[in-house]
Design an enzyme around this catalytic site. Sequence first.
Site, PDB file in Angstrom:
ATOM      1  CB  CYS A 198      69.667  41.706   0.933  1.00  0.00           C
ATOM      2  SG  CYS A 198      68.189  42.410   0.186  1.00  0.00           S
ATOM      3  CB  VAL A 231      49.926  36.854 -13.543  1.00  0.00           C
ATOM      4  CG1 VAL A 231      50.154  38.244 -14.116  1.00  0.00           C
ATOM      5  CG2 VAL A 231      48.719  36.856 -12.604  1.00  0.00           C
ATOM      6  CG  ASP A 232      46.393  31.971 -15.342  1.00  0.00           C
ATOM      7  OD1 ASP A 232      47.109  31.586 -16.285  1.00  0.00           O
ATOM      8  OD2 ASP A 232      45.208  32.351 -15.507  1.00  0.00           O
ATOM      9  CE1 TYR A 248      49.325  39.797  -7.164  1.00  0.00           C
ATOM     10  CE2 TYR A 248      49.250  41.314  -5.316  1.00  0.00           C
ATOM     11  CZ  TYR A 248      49.139  41.070  -6.675  1.00  0.00           C
ATOM     12  OH  TYR A 248      48.810  42.080  -7.537  1.00  0.00           O
ATOM     13  CB  CYS A 251      69.589  42.172  -3.525  1.00  0.00           C
ATOM     14  SG  CYS A 251      68.733  40.645  -3.086  1.00  0.00           S
ATOM     15  CG  HIS A 265      49.735  42.372 -17.391  1.00  0.00           C
ATOM     16  ND1 HIS A 265      48.374  42.434 -17.527  1.00  0.00           N
ATOM     17  CD2 HIS A 265      50.224  43.398 -18.140  1.00  0.00           C
ATOM     18  CE1 HIS A 265      48.040  43.444 -18.322  1.00  0.00           C
ATOM     19  NE2 HIS A 265      49.154  44.036 -18.715  1.00  0.00           N
ATOM     20  CG  ASN A 290      34.881  38.825 -24.638  1.00  0.00           C
ATOM     21  OD1 ASN A 290      33.964  38.739 -23.834  1.00  0.00           O
ATOM     22  ND2 ASN A 290      36.043  39.366 -24.334  1.00  0.00           N
ATOM     23  CB  THR A 294      41.440  40.601 -23.302  1.00  0.00           C
ATOM     24  OG1 THR A 294      41.785  41.890 -22.750  1.00  0.00           O
ATOM     25  CG2 THR A 294      41.589  40.640 -24.816  1.00  0.00           C
ATOM     26  CB  SER A 295      37.559  43.925 -20.868  1.00  0.00           C
ATOM     27  OG  SER A 295      38.712  44.382 -20.181  1.00  0.00           O
TER      28      SER A 295
HETATM   29  P1  OAD Z   1      38.945  41.649 -17.751  1.00  0.00           P
HETATM   30  O1  OAD Z   1      38.420  41.132 -16.461  1.00  0.00           O
HETATM   31  O2  OAD Z   1      39.023  43.122 -17.927  1.00  0.00           O
HETATM   32  O3  OAD Z   1      38.078  41.083 -18.951  1.00  0.00           O
HETATM   33  C1  OAD Z   1      37.770  39.720 -19.068  1.00  0.00           C
HETATM   34  C2  OAD Z   1      37.072  39.525 -20.384  1.00  0.00           C
HETATM   35  O4  OAD Z   1      36.842  38.146 -20.554  1.00  0.00           O
HETATM   36  C3  OAD Z   1      35.717  40.228 -20.497  1.00  0.00           C
HETATM   37  O5  OAD Z   1      35.636  40.882 -21.756  1.00  0.00           O
HETATM   38  C4  OAD Z   1      34.696  39.067 -20.418  1.00  0.00           C
HETATM   39  O6  OAD Z   1      33.540  39.319 -21.201  1.00  0.00           O
HETATM   40  C5  OAD Z   1      35.508  37.942 -20.998  1.00  0.00           C
HETATM   41  N1  OAD Z   1      35.137  36.585 -20.547  1.00  0.00           N
HETATM   42  C6  OAD Z   1      34.838  36.174 -19.293  1.00  0.00           C
HETATM   43  N2  OAD Z   1      34.671  34.847 -19.258  1.00  0.00           N
HETATM   44  C7  OAD Z   1      34.849  34.394 -20.519  1.00  0.00           C
HETATM   45  C8  OAD Z   1      34.832  33.111 -21.130  1.00  0.00           C
HETATM   46  N3  OAD Z   1      34.604  32.013 -20.430  1.00  0.00           N
HETATM   47  N4  OAD Z   1      35.077  33.033 -22.466  1.00  0.00           N
HETATM   48  C9  OAD Z   1      35.320  34.154 -23.193  1.00  0.00           C
HETATM   49  N5  OAD Z   1      35.362  35.381 -22.667  1.00  0.00           N
HETATM   50  C10 OAD Z   1      35.150  35.512 -21.345  1.00  0.00           C
HETATM   51  O7  OAD Z   1      40.373  40.936 -17.977  1.00  0.00           O
HETATM   52  P2  OAD Z   1      41.577  41.398 -18.902  1.00  0.00           P
HETATM   53  O8  OAD Z   1      41.092  41.987 -20.157  1.00  0.00           O
HETATM   54  O9  OAD Z   1      42.501  40.255 -18.970  1.00  0.00           O
HETATM   55  O10 OAD Z   1      46.198  43.665 -15.158  1.00  0.00           O
HETATM   56  O11 OAD Z   1      42.212  42.524 -17.997  1.00  0.00           O
HETATM   57  C11 OAD Z   1      43.404  43.137 -18.370  1.00  0.00           C
HETATM   58  C12 OAD Z   1      44.216  43.478 -17.147  1.00  0.00           C
HETATM   59  O12 OAD Z   1      43.445  44.239 -16.230  1.00  0.00           O
HETATM   60  C13 OAD Z   1      44.669  42.294 -16.325  1.00  0.00           C
HETATM   61  O13 OAD Z   1      45.802  41.637 -16.851  1.00  0.00           O
HETATM   62  C14 OAD Z   1      44.974  42.929 -15.017  1.00  0.00           C
HETATM   63  C15 OAD Z   1      43.770  43.839 -14.868  1.00  0.00           C
HETATM   64  O14 OAD Z   1      43.962  44.967 -14.107  1.00  0.00           O
HETATM   65  C16 OAD Z   1      47.089  43.716 -14.170  1.00  0.00           C
HETATM   66  O15 OAD Z   1      46.903  43.179 -13.103  1.00  0.00           O
HETATM   67  C17 OAD Z   1      48.306  44.496 -14.518  1.00  0.00           C
END
Ligand code: OAD
Length: 255
Positions: free
Chosen positions: A156, A104-105, A68, A131, A120, A219, A194-195
């Site tokens: 703690c 989370v960034d 991390y 604590c 998240h 996407n 997001t995927s």
């Molecule tokens: P993923 O890594 O699952 O998906 C990223 C998505 O972004 C994919 O669909 C890519 O095609 C797309 N992508 C990549 N680069 C891109 C760009 N420049 N422009 C547009 N699209 C792009 O990430 P998340 O869907 O965010 O959770 O994943 C969800 C969660 O899974 C995260 O928050 C994390 C992970 O486990 C935790 O850590 C709790």
Amino acid sequence: MKVINDPVAIQKLKQAERLVVLTGAGVSAESGIPTFRGEEGLWKKLSPEELASFEAFYNNTAVVSEWYQHRREIIHNTEPNPGHHALAELQKLAPTFDLITQNVDGLHQRAGSSDVVELHGNIMENYCVNCNLQYSQEEFDDIFRHNPNHIPHCYCGGLIRPNVVWFGEALPEESIEKAYQASKQSDVFLSVGTSAQVSPASNLPRVAKQNNSYLIEINKTVTAISDIVDLHLEGLSGEILPMFLDDYKLLRNDK
Ligand code: OAD
């Protein structure tokens, strides 16, 4: 170049009172932060079970804490990209606007977005599992630096963990409640980078759709929700979002 050419999309955006945006790791990819899935994704090289669960943290505190810290360093050295900036600008223009992120960034906030719903958590925040004392990034760095074993302990005696949601953990109640409400009430819902594979976040576009929202996806590829969206804009969010913003400005002025 225009990205909103579809006449229905134009009409929906013109009339939309509430615009809701859900973002995922893809929106930060162009800032240099790796996504989770796909060829270059984090989970391709590292196992989420070994790094992103409480069990992993408890059994292997030093390794997980170092990982991390490493991710924080990467994030610290990156900047918001034009996609983040376009969303911050969009917030100022839309009558009602909600930004929900799985990231989370903190890059949305650094780009100027406010009231971001973080589903998240936030990697820059830490707290004691015993604590609940909160630690700022600076305070945490200090403890980490002075601890040769890299096992961060609170005053703690409890372990200090990052304020992120791990596998098997519940999302912050207030955030997910807000996200559901906003999605239900949205007129236009944008799913960006997001995927859409991780629930409950992945349910939000579906909830929006069930409540007659117009669904747009941005996407670089098709995803688990592409078959239900009304409009799929394929490409990089850092390129499409600024164009989307320009189109939105024009069509809102042209009521
Ligand atoms: P993923 O890594 O699952 O998906 C990223 C998505 O972004 C994919 O669909 C890519 O095609 C797309 N992508 C990549 N680069 C891109 C760009 N420049 N422009 C547009 N699209 C792009 O990430 P998340 O869907 O965010 O959770 O994943 C969800 C969660 O899974 C995260 O928050 C994390 C992970 O486990 C935790 O850590 C709790």
